[in-house]
Design a protein around this motif. Structure first.
Motif, short mmCIF file in Angstrom:
data_model
loop_
_atom_site.label_atom_id
_atom_site.label_comp_id
_atom_site.label_asym_id
_atom_site.label_seq_id
_atom_site.Cartn_x
_atom_site.Cartn_y
_atom_site.Cartn_z
N LEU A 53 -15.66 -58.18 1.89
CA LEU A 53 -14.79 -58.46 0.74
C LEU A 53 -15.39 -59.58 -0.10
CD1 LEU A 53 -11.92 -58.03 -0.61
CD2 LEU A 53 -11.14 -59.89 0.86
N ASN B 78 -9.54 -48.61 6.99
CA ASN B 78 -9.26 -48.73 8.44
C ASN B 78 -8.73 -47.42 9.00
OD1 ASN B 78 -7.93 -52.14 8.72
ND2 ASN B 78 -10.00 -51.39 8.55
N ILE C 152 -8.13 -51.73 1.91
CA ILE C 152 -8.62 -52.11 3.24
C ILE C 152 -7.96 -51.24 4.31
CG2 ILE C 152 -8.72 -53.99 4.94
CD1 ILE C 152 -8.54 -55.92 2.41
N THR D 219 0.56 -53.07 5.05
CA THR D 219 -0.16 -53.72 3.94
C THR D 219 0.63 -54.85 3.31
OG1 THR D 219 0.81 -52.12 2.42
CG2 THR D 219 -1.40 -51.60 3.27
N LEU E 45 -12.34 -58.00 8.35
CA LEU E 45 -13.12 -58.24 7.12
C LEU E 45 -14.25 -59.23 7.31
CD1 LEU E 45 -10.26 -58.66 4.45
CD2 LEU E 45 -11.81 -56.71 4.71
N LYS F 39 -8.32 -62.18 5.01
CA LYS F 39 -8.94 -62.05 6.34
C LYS F 39 -7.94 -62.37 7.45
CE LYS F 39 -12.89 -63.44 9.14
NZ LYS F 39 -13.27 -62.12 9.66
N ILE G 166 -16.32 -53.64 6.64
CA ILE G 166 -15.85 -53.92 5.28
C ILE G 166 -16.16 -55.36 4.89
CG2 ILE G 166 -13.86 -53.86 3.71
CD1 ILE G 166 -12.41 -52.16 5.87
N PHE H 93 -6.28 -59.11 7.80
CA PHE H 93 -7.20 -58.08 8.29
C PHE H 93 -8.44 -58.77 8.89
CE2 PHE H 93 -4.92 -56.14 4.68
CZ PHE H 93 -4.40 -55.00 5.28
#
Ligand code: NDP
Length: 276
Positions: free
Chosen positions: A151, A142, A138, A84, A169, A163, A149, A166
């Protein structure tokens, strides 16, 4: 044995419940320890981390706005902190490395996703907010195999930035929330809208699916005006207190190798402190 010292760092930090949470468990498990509150500026982050290296502090919780800023001062980051880029728990490992971990992801899974996934999976989620806590939400989704998902964030560029981290997204504009909210099974408020003494979320989510779940990460107040509004509509809602407790439980385990019990006395203690 020598008294242990723990603390939470953040700014603003005066309203944190973490000292109450950890002191409750220190007492329950007869651990001779203190848990303080520090409000450093960016310049003294290094200094605080050196106290962990010198074994003057046994563990640190990190909150807004330092979850990312603390990383350059650590020797390494592990597990969910690596995934993260967000650290909320610091400790010294056996090789004397100052390590950053993330227990927010576990907090979200244990507090909300476990229960929601018991009922069904294949769910669509909308996350409102792309601030410091959003990557943990997020990644928790996952990890629970919830990969649909969307956002939305007031500052659109921040959504685009997330994005990159991740790619799964889907990005929508903040202005469209009202019109698209009916598409989702889970809606998570990761903004600070609704916090005590802050502005409220004015979007009323009136078109929300009747069996949707609404998670508000805010715990002060326990019932934001959005939660109250949705409860009246019969929507299942969750507040942020459970996440706070579960992330704290995992931090406590990392530091003390005890998985502390969450019981009604603890929940009442925290809720009563919020009423003050
Ligand atoms: P940040 O300050 O990093 O992010 C704040 C978010 O709120 C941003 O997405 C920001 O949008 C949005 N926002 C702020 N004001 C407005 C506004 N007027 N209109 C629209 N959007 C707005 O905070 P965090 O991500 O760290 O935390 C977010 C919330 O989650 C906080 O309320 C915090 O208390 C809660 N939290 C709860 C935890 C728990 O254990 N229960 C753990 C961590 C956080 P923009 O990008 O446009 O500025």
């Amino acid at each position: 044995m020598k008294k242990k010292h723990f603390c939470i760092i953040g700014s603003p930090i005066s309203h944190t419940l973490s000292p109450i949470l950890h002191k409750f468990w220190f007492k329950k498990y007869n651990i001779d320890a203190e848990y303080g509150v520090e409000e450093p500026n960016d310049k003294n982050l290094k200094n605080i981390i050196s106290k962990v290296r010198e074994k003057k502090i046994s563990g640190i919780n990190v909150t807004l706005p330092f979850k990312q800023k603390i990383i350059p001062h650590l020797d390494k980051i592990i597990n969910d902190a690596k995934e993260t880029g967000s650290v909320n728990t610091v400790f010294l490992d056996r090789d004397d490395n100052v390590v950053g971990d993330n227990t927010d992801v576990f907090g979200i899974q244990a507090a909300y996703l476990k229960e929601i996934l018991n009922e069904s999976n294949n769910l669509r989620t909308m996350i409102m907010g792309a601030g410091g806590v959003a990557p943990s939400v997020i990644f928790a989704l996952n990890k629970s195999n919830l990969n649909d998902i969307t956002l939305v964030n007031r500052t659109h560029e921040k959504s685009l930035f997330l994005k990159k981290q991740f790619p799964v997204l889907k990005i929508e504009r903040w202005e469209n929330v009202q019109d698209i909210c009916h598409k989702f099974d889970i809606i998570v408020n990761c903004t600070s809208l609704g916090l005590k003494e802050e502005k409220d979320l004015t979007i009323k989510l009136n078109k929300i699916k009747e069996n949707a779940k609404y998670i508000d990460l805010i715990y002060n107040p326990l019932n934001t005006s959005t939660i109250l509004h949705l409860k009246k509509m019969g929507i299942k809602t969750f507040n942020g207190l459970d996440m706070l407790i579960y992330q704290g439980q995992k931090s406590f385990f990392i530091w003390n190798k005890i998985s502390p019990e969450i019981n009604d006395d603890l929940i009442s203690l925290l809720e009563n402190n919020l009423k003050k």
